[in-house]
Design an enzyme around this catalytic site. Sequence first.
Site, mmCIF file in Angstrom:
data_model
loop_
_atom_site.group_PDB
_atom_site.id
_atom_site.type_symbol
_atom_site.label_atom_id
_atom_site.label_comp_id
_atom_site.label_asym_id
_atom_site.label_seq_id
_atom_site.Cartn_x
_atom_site.Cartn_y
_atom_site.Cartn_z
ATOM 1 N N GLN A 273 68.980 14.374 14.585
ATOM 2 C CA GLN A 273 67.663 14.897 15.327
ATOM 3 C C GLN A 273 67.095 13.795 15.774
ATOM 4 O O GLN A 273 67.044 12.354 15.531
ATOM 5 C CB GLN A 273 66.734 15.324 13.892
ATOM 6 C CG GLN A 273 65.645 16.073 14.810
ATOM 7 C CD GLN A 273 64.793 17.001 13.587
ATOM 8 O OE1 GLN A 273 65.182 16.744 12.315
ATOM 9 N NE2 GLN A 273 63.546 17.432 14.009
ATOM 10 N N CYS B 135 64.784 20.863 13.809
ATOM 11 C CA CYS B 135 65.522 20.459 12.644
ATOM 12 C C CYS B 135 66.275 21.722 12.192
ATOM 13 O O CYS B 135 67.377 22.069 11.860
ATOM 14 C CB CYS B 135 64.991 19.912 11.255
ATOM 15 S SG CYS B 135 63.444 20.778 10.596
ATOM 16 N N HIS C 160 61.210 21.157 5.739
ATOM 17 C CA HIS C 160 62.286 20.457 6.633
ATOM 18 C C HIS C 160 63.621 21.464 6.280
ATOM 19 O O HIS C 160 63.819 21.870 5.169
ATOM 20 C CB HIS C 160 62.568 19.073 6.280
ATOM 21 C CG HIS C 160 63.860 18.440 7.151
ATOM 22 N ND1 HIS C 160 63.510 18.183 8.451
ATOM 23 C CD2 HIS C 160 64.856 17.876 6.824
ATOM 24 C CE1 HIS C 160 64.765 17.725 8.997
ATOM 25 N NE2 HIS C 160 65.507 17.315 7.855
ATOM 26 N N ASN D 139 71.184 16.793 5.651
ATOM 27 C CA ASN D 139 69.824 16.812 6.276
ATOM 28 C C ASN D 139 70.265 16.475 7.835
ATOM 29 O O ASN D 139 70.846 15.573 8.287
ATOM 30 C CB ASN D 139 69.167 15.679 5.919
ATOM 31 C CG ASN D 139 67.687 15.226 6.392
ATOM 32 O OD1 ASN D 139 67.396 15.518 7.441
ATOM 33 N ND2 ASN D 139 67.028 14.413 5.611
ATOM 34 N N TRP E 192 68.638 14.967 9.906
ATOM 35 C CA TRP E 192 68.351 13.767 10.628
ATOM 36 C C TRP E 192 69.612 12.589 10.363
ATOM 37 O O TRP E 192 69.517 11.891 11.080
ATOM 38 C CB TRP E 192 67.399 13.079 9.630
ATOM 39 C CG TRP E 192 65.964 13.704 9.675
ATOM 40 C CD1 TRP E 192 65.398 14.487 10.824
ATOM 41 C CD2 TRP E 192 64.757 13.480 8.950
ATOM 42 N NE1 TRP E 192 64.096 14.854 10.515
ATOM 43 C CE2 TRP E 192 63.724 14.279 9.331
ATOM 44 C CE3 TRP E 192 64.544 12.775 7.527
ATOM 45 C CZ2 TRP E 192 62.497 14.259 8.818
ATOM 46 C CZ3 TRP E 192 63.237 12.669 7.314
ATOM 47 C CH2 TRP E 192 62.319 13.607 7.744
ATOM 48 N N GLU F 213 40.854 68.753 52.936
ATOM 49 C CA GLU F 213 40.098 69.979 52.605
ATOM 50 C C GLU F 213 40.573 70.352 51.217
ATOM 51 O O GLU F 213 39.591 71.162 50.591
ATOM 52 C CB GLU F 213 40.451 70.981 53.645
ATOM 53 C CG GLU F 213 40.106 70.441 55.046
ATOM 54 C CD GLU F 213 40.855 71.539 56.134
ATOM 55 O OE1 GLU F 213 40.145 71.354 57.289
ATOM 56 O OE2 GLU F 213 42.000 71.970 55.826
ATOM 57 N N ASP G 250 53.929 72.085 48.805
ATOM 58 C CA ASP G 250 54.387 72.298 50.091
ATOM 59 C C ASP G 250 55.923 72.766 50.471
ATOM 60 O O ASP G 250 56.602 71.987 50.458
ATOM 61 C CB ASP G 250 54.169 71.135 50.852
ATOM 62 C CG ASP G 250 54.136 71.299 52.114
ATOM 63 O OD1 ASP G 250 54.701 72.594 52.843
ATOM 64 O OD2 ASP G 250 54.437 70.418 52.936
ATOM 65 N N ASP H 240 36.003 65.050 21.852
ATOM 66 C CA ASP H 240 34.677 64.567 21.662
ATOM 67 C C ASP H 240 34.130 64.622 22.944
ATOM 68 O O ASP H 240 32.635 63.973 23.033
ATOM 69 C CB ASP H 240 34.973 63.148 21.574
ATOM 70 C CG ASP H 240 35.727 62.339 22.431
ATOM 71 O OD1 ASP H 240 36.330 62.826 23.410
ATOM 72 O OD2 ASP H 240 36.105 61.011 22.188
ATOM 73 N N SER I 209 34.341 63.243 26.086
ATOM 74 C CA SER I 209 33.989 61.727 26.472
ATOM 75 C C SER I 209 34.386 62.134 28.002
ATOM 76 O O SER I 209 34.261 61.115 28.728
ATOM 77 C CB SER I 209 34.742 60.867 25.917
ATOM 78 O OG SER I 209 36.285 60.895 25.853
ATOM 79 N N GLU J 48 47.147 59.909 22.531
ATOM 80 C CA GLU J 48 47.400 61.548 22.662
ATOM 81 C C GLU J 48 48.198 62.188 23.755
ATOM 82 O O GLU J 48 48.420 63.259 23.760
ATOM 83 C CB GLU J 48 46.027 62.277 22.505
ATOM 84 C CG GLU J 48 45.063 61.793 21.321
ATOM 85 C CD GLU J 48 45.534 62.721 20.138
ATOM 86 O OE1 GLU J 48 46.489 63.282 20.104
ATOM 87 O OE2 GLU J 48 44.758 62.787 19.155
ATOM 88 N N ASP K 253 70.515 68.517 41.564
ATOM 89 C CA ASP K 253 71.417 68.665 40.290
ATOM 90 C C ASP K 253 72.120 70.192 40.311
ATOM 91 O O ASP K 253 71.833 70.881 39.456
ATOM 92 C CB ASP K 253 70.822 68.201 39.063
ATOM 93 C CG ASP K 253 71.862 68.238 37.827
ATOM 94 O OD1 ASP K 253 72.916 68.164 38.191
ATOM 95 O OD2 ASP K 253 71.404 68.297 36.676
ATOM 96 N N ASP L 92 74.725 69.075 35.519
ATOM 97 C CA ASP L 92 75.363 68.093 34.541
ATOM 98 C C ASP L 92 74.477 67.010 34.230
ATOM 99 O O ASP L 92 74.710 65.964 33.581
ATOM 100 C CB ASP L 92 76.788 67.368 35.263
ATOM 101 C CG ASP L 92 76.467 66.461 36.213
ATOM 102 O OD1 ASP L 92 75.324 66.464 36.936
ATOM 103 O OD2 ASP L 92 77.301 65.976 36.719
#
Length: 727
Positions: A104, A110, A267, A294, A296, A578, A611, A643, A645, A652, A706, A710
């Site tokens: 290291q 490590c 370590h 280790n 190191w 419109e 359309d 609610d 709002s 949802e 399609d 398929d």
Amino acid sequence: MPYTPSGFFCDRLIRERERRDGEGSLNKPLRFNGQDFTVLRQESLQRKTLFEDDSFPATVESLGFKELGHKSNKVKNIVWKRPKEICENPQFIVGGASRTDICQGDLGDCWLLAAIACLTLNEKLLYRVVPQEQSFSEGYGGIFHFQFWRYGDWVDVVIDDRIPTFNNQLVFTKSAERNEFWSALLEKAYAKLHGSYEALKGGNTTEAMEDFTGGVTEFYEMKEAPKELYKIMKKALERGSLMGCSIDSLVPARFETRTVTGLVKGHAYSVTAVDECKPSQQKDSKVRLVRLRNPWGQVEWNGPWSDNSKEWTTLSKADKDKLQHQSAEDGEFWMSFEDFKKNYTKIEICNLTPDALEDDKIHKWTVSVNEGRWVRGCSAGGCRNYPDTFWTNPQYRLRLLEEDDDPEDNEVGCTFVVALMQKNRRKERKMGANLFTIGFAIYEVPKEMHGNKQHMQKDFFLFNSSKARCKSYINLREVTQRFRLSSGEYVIVPSTYEPHQEGEFILRVFSEKRNTSEEIENRIEADHPVPAPASAGEESEEDQQFRSIFQEIAGDVSRRSEFSLWCVSQDMEITANELKNVLNRVITKHKDLNTEGFSLESCRSMIALMDMDGTSRLNLQEFRHLWNKIKQWQGIFKHYNADQSGSINSYEMRNAVNDAGFRLNNQLYDIITMRYANENMNIDFDSFISCLVRLEAMFRAFQAFDQDGDGTIRLSVLEWLQLTMYA
């Protein structure tokens, strides 16, 4: 970090196509950043120049972003050099890759080096990650490559061989042999994969173990370890599993500090062998030993069975040779299994997947892999503590088909391991990303719902408890746990602990017997009920008022050109502007919708939907059809706008879209949320109608192309642009 549909989802589609073509396998790895090692090396050789990697340049940006960033004093004296500038006779590998090749440097990785040390114990695995046909002599062009497993795919990472140095010494990982460079280059490739060297600071050995093998890791806390732990460890090493261990450091200030026994807290160590020996003074019993390393390359255990301890004098030369005993300060040492359990707090075992177990006739894993994503406002529902949103998390149907051959403790069932891994958090660390706290729960599917691929609704989770779940939610890259359940169908719900946290993940299920897992809601279809046109006698007061407004606007000659007047004389028609006026005059009477009205862009989309003759206008019949749809959708909106709002919570939205006759998958719900929800994750009436108009139009267009039914179509560039630009 958020993604855009044009970026993330296009990339995802490309990845899925690549997988179908075999890309991402061991034999055909993905090219990281699109770089082809063979082509780039050949170009360098032909030009007689050494390769320079522009995608991971020899600059501060590749070093890091904070401690190794522009403002850091640590980087001022760092010089990027090629191995031939560092020593006279550089070698890629000297005398075979071994544990002593990994020492290291000045980087807290490590955890990575412990995994590399484990990797050297299995030559087959090592040379998958470190391709052998590389050297500093024949075919040398300053370019090297390494292969890693990344979230379900194998990727080939190309680098140049410029390495950070200070006073002509490698700054980061180095080999005990000064002229050996494979480990330093491997570390550089791994740093490139994650964006910088600094991104590698701090981690868990299991993370790198899995990136080297594609395996799955199980954790054992020593205080809760099973009685047969030694047997588990020995069997794991025999099967080529990688193994690491560590000693928890409860006090941050003492992180990576040496104890009086020579062990280091906080370590990562590699477990490189387990074995038994019979000391001369013990007639009947054997001593169980564990060998550790280790990273190191120094600092070793100094207790019983350490390199120069008296215990070694009780062994025969044959036993010493078998254990490869050496008295060297190389970071590797033996200790008794009992001392191992007393001193270490955690052990990690990375079990290998079938492609890594080709030679193992005893054990084969069956693996199911699913990619997923938590999207704020749509599928980031948080844990079970948040019942209003928990059900919106991605759901995966698991079918356990065969029970174990040799059940332990006479318990019948199917043994399997669930592994939930969050993606890209290390790479995004420079942008402030940290690991989410993640986990999962498993629910049994009632028999009457077997084979039903519908997303489980809120009520199911309110009235059913989980059959199994991970021990705890934790901020690791991956959470894994082993279970045994009866054969049957189950739902796995992966989630972050808190709701509204956005990120990607991969969910894997490993079992010794057959299993299948797939994301719920992979069916995409739409109903197209056509409202019957109302006769004059059935017109409501609102319909009559609406006809009057339509005639008033469509027949207003003061705003019409000569051409428009001719159109009106033939059949009254209205434009998008419109249409906007008509709808908004009617909508203003619905005070409960709390809307600012339809935008011009929404009205253009509505006209594109209805359309049929390409005039970009609507006649009364087309408009009546549209109005009936809007009234139907308005009823759905009011239902979920309980609610009052004036908006629907984005979580949802999947139910509202389903009520409107559209069955989508999670990827499409994610797109809807990103496209139509505001910053508070709410969808107003205008956006709601715009979304359904777009869905209706695109489904209708697809079905028109399609013709053979398929489920696939082929479009030219012109057809694609005509379709998407007008919708």
